[in-house]
Design a protein around this motif. Structure first.
Motif, PDB file in Angstrom:
ATOM      1  N   VAL A   1       0.997  -1.126  -0.192  1.00 52.85           N
ATOM      2  CA  VAL A   1       0.421   0.083   0.422  1.00 52.85           C
ATOM      3  C   VAL A   1       0.629   0.955   0.214  1.00 52.85           C
ATOM      4  O   VAL A   1       1.472   1.317   0.782  1.00 52.85           O
ATOM      5  CB  VAL A   1      -1.059  -0.019   1.034  1.00 52.85           C
ATOM      6  N   ASN A   2       0.794   1.960  -1.124  1.00 48.34           N
ATOM      7  CA  ASN A   2       1.832   2.950  -0.790  1.00 48.34           C
ATOM      8  C   ASN A   2       0.848   4.749  -0.739  1.00 48.34           C
ATOM      9  O   ASN A   2      -0.241   5.146  -1.172  1.00 48.34           O
ATOM     10  CB  ASN A   2       2.002   2.960  -2.763  1.00 48.34           C
ATOM     11  N   ASP A   3       1.448   3.987   0.605  1.00 48.34           N
ATOM     12  CA  ASP A   3      -0.003   5.040   1.411  1.00 48.34           C
ATOM     13  C   ASP A   3       1.223   5.876   2.773  1.00 48.34           C
ATOM     14  O   ASP A   3       1.919   5.480   2.885  1.00 48.34           O
ATOM     15  CB  ASP A   3      -0.893   5.195   1.641  1.00 48.34           C
ATOM     16  N   ASP A   4       1.128   7.487   2.303  1.00 47.81           N
ATOM     17  CA  ASP A   4       2.258   8.180   3.990  1.00 47.81           C
ATOM     18  C   ASP A   4       1.796   7.658   4.607  1.00 47.81           C
ATOM     19  O   ASP A   4       2.680   7.611   5.760  1.00 47.81           O
ATOM     20  CB  ASP A   4       1.611   9.700   3.492  1.00 47.81           C
ATOM     21  N   VAL A   5       0.414   7.563   5.575  1.00 49.56           N
ATOM     22  CA  VAL A   5      -0.297   7.596   6.724  1.00 49.56           C
ATOM     23  C   VAL A   5       0.193   6.110   7.181  1.00 49.56           C
ATOM     24  O   VAL A   5       0.444   5.291   8.052  1.00 49.56           O
ATOM     25  CB  VAL A   5      -1.631   7.302   6.428  1.00 49.56           C
ATOM     26  N   VAL A   6       0.216   5.035   6.317  1.00 54.48           N
ATOM     27  CA  VAL A   6       1.063   3.540   6.338  1.00 54.48           C
ATOM     28  C   VAL A   6       1.787   3.338   6.617  1.00 54.48           C
ATOM     29  O   VAL A   6       2.009   2.863   7.139  1.00 54.48           O
ATOM     30  CB  VAL A   6      -0.133   2.962   5.109  1.00 54.48           C
ATOM     31  N   ILE A   7       3.233   3.684   5.503  1.00 56.70           N
ATOM     32  CA  ILE A   7       4.662   4.054   5.598  1.00 56.70           C
ATOM     33  C   ILE A   7       4.921   4.217   7.068  1.00 56.70           C
ATOM     34  O   ILE A   7       6.334   4.076   7.718  1.00 56.70           O
ATOM     35  CB  ILE A   7       4.854   4.918   4.911  1.00 56.70           C
ATOM     36  N   ASP A   8       3.773   5.063   8.091  1.00 55.03           N
ATOM     37  CA  ASP A   8       4.635   6.206   8.979  1.00 55.03           C
ATOM     38  C   ASP A   8       3.945   5.307   9.929  1.00 55.03           C
ATOM     39  O   ASP A   8       5.287   4.701  10.865  1.00 55.03           O
ATOM     40  CB  ASP A   8       3.718   7.524   9.539  1.00 55.03           C
ATOM     41  N   GLY A   9       2.499   4.240  10.365  1.00 55.68           N
ATOM     42  CA  GLY A   9       2.243   3.215  10.884  1.00 55.68           C
ATOM     43  C   GLY A   9       3.438   2.524  10.918  1.00 55.68           C
ATOM     44  O   GLY A   9       4.126   1.359  12.126  1.00 55.68           O
ATOM     45  N   VAL A  10       4.203   1.802   9.712  1.00 55.16           N
ATOM     46  CA  VAL A  10       5.074   0.820   9.754  1.00 55.16           C
ATOM     47  C   VAL A  10       6.621   0.889  10.447  1.00 55.16           C
ATOM     48  O   VAL A  10       6.551   0.353  10.747  1.00 55.16           O
ATOM     49  CB  VAL A  10       4.985   0.403   8.086  1.00 55.16           C
ATOM     50  N   ASN A  11       6.734   2.205   9.801  1.00 51.14           N
ATOM     51  CA  ASN A  11       8.135   2.924  10.810  1.00 51.14           C
ATOM     52  C   ASN A  11       7.600   2.967  12.493  1.00 51.14           C
ATOM     53  O   ASN A  11       8.791   2.737  13.056  1.00 51.14           O
ATOM     54  CB  ASN A  11       7.907   4.023   9.826  1.00 51.14           C
ATOM     55  N   ASP A  12       6.693   3.235  13.132  1.00 53.14           N
ATOM     56  CA  ASP A  12       6.440   3.204  14.343  1.00 53.14           C
ATOM     57  C   ASP A  12       6.636   1.418  14.249  1.00 53.14           C
ATOM     58  O   ASP A  12       7.136   1.381  15.621  1.00 53.14           O
ATOM     59  CB  ASP A  12       4.993   3.742  15.053  1.00 53.14           C
ATOM     60  N   ILE A  13       6.830   1.093  13.683  1.00 55.20           N
ATOM     61  CA  ILE A  13       6.972  -1.041  14.092  1.00 55.20           C
ATOM     62  C   ILE A  13       7.735  -0.773  14.150  1.00 55.20           C
ATOM     63  O   ILE A  13       8.497  -1.386  14.901  1.00 55.20           O
ATOM     64  CB  ILE A  13       5.489  -2.092  13.227  1.00 55.20           C
ATOM     65  N   GLU A  14       8.972  -1.339  13.076  1.00 53.49           N
ATOM     66  CA  GLU A  14       9.990  -1.190  12.811  1.00 53.49           C
ATOM     67  C   GLU A  14      10.982  -0.820  14.080  1.00 53.49           C
ATOM     68  O   GLU A  14      11.666  -1.089  14.097  1.00 53.49           O
ATOM     69  CB  GLU A  14      10.154  -1.180  11.427  1.00 53.49           C
TER      70      GLU A  14
END
Length: 254
Positions: free
Chosen positions: A196-209
């Motif tokens: 999913v190429n979405d900025d909000v999703v990328i931020d959420g994934v970065n939080d998990i990492e």
């Protein structure tokens, strides 16, 4: 392109291999169940991430139907309804203004419908990431009581102290397994940013990492203390036994 994207199959195989390693070394530990849960979760989330790559066709069908209905309604209002009063300048201006407002509202509504697919996918992603975040905290709970201080000769457990691993090699290996699990959770989360190429999703994934990396950093601090502990140092290899040189014979006295 092979080495530019994450392969879900290889992530699952890595999790399965790690579960086998944990089961072989710590068959009775609770960490084995956590490793098995990681395998199950990796299979489920890789399927969920793959499913998000496909468009939501039913929603796109609704958007197209609404767009066509809106266009037909606009043509009906502009062409079929009698507009004989358009000769009056004031009424002409009002008609133009109403048409412009209708076009603006139609465009805004159309854009909102297009963004609906992003919002639906975003909601699905965060629902999956919530379960992954919970598993990360479970892994952290299992390494919490694995303290290098238990290797010290001065360590005295109380009656309420949890079971400790007193072997330095086993303790380091246990913590290393926890660190590997955290790393795998980060890679599973990255699959959603890949789908999913979405900025909000990328931020959420970065939080998990970031969460997994911070906890893994604490684990490696423990491993460093274990490796520097005397109990973890290898015993020196016995050297060759040196034979004393024979003492020179003294000349007999005459």
């Amino acid at each position: 392109m092979r080495y530019r994207t994450l392969d879900p199959k290889l992530i699952i195989e890595t999790a399965e291999r790690l579960e086998e390693r944990v089961a072989a070394r710590f068959p009775d530990a609770g960490l084995r169940g956590v490793a098995a849960e990681l395998v199950s979760l990796s299979r489920d989330l890789t399927k969920a991430a793959k499913a998000l790559e496909a468009p939501i066709w039913w929603l796109r069908g609704i958007i197209v139907a609404i767009f066509v209905a809106g266009a037909l309604m606009f043509l009906f209002v502009g062409t079929i309804l009698p507009l004989s009063q358009a000769d009056d300048a004031v009424q002409s201006v009002q008609s133009i203004e109403a048409s412009i407002n209708m076009i603006i509202l139609a465009v805004l509504g159309f854009l909102a419908l297009i963004r609906a697919e992003e919002r639906i996918k975003r909601k699905r992603v965060f629902r999956q990431l919530h379960g992954l975040r919970s598993l990360i905290h479970v892994i952290d709970m299992h390494q919490l009581t694995k303290d290098p201080a238990a290797l010290s000769a001065n360590f005295k457990p109380t009656s309420h102290s949890p079971a400790r691993i007193t072997n330095a090699a086993d303790l380091a290996r246990y913590l290393d397994y926890c660190s590997e699990m955290l790393s795998i959770t980060g890679k599973i989360a990255a699959l959603f940013a890949q789908s999913v190429n979405d900025d909000v999703v990328i931020d959420g994934v970065n939080d998990i990492e970031n969460l997994a990396s911070n906890l893994s950093r604490k684990i490696w601090q423990k491993i460093t203390l274990i490796e520097s502990h005397p109990a973890a140092q290898p015993a020196p290899a016995p050297g060759p036994v040196s034979q004393a040189a024979p003492s020179p014979r003294r000349a007999p006295k005459r």
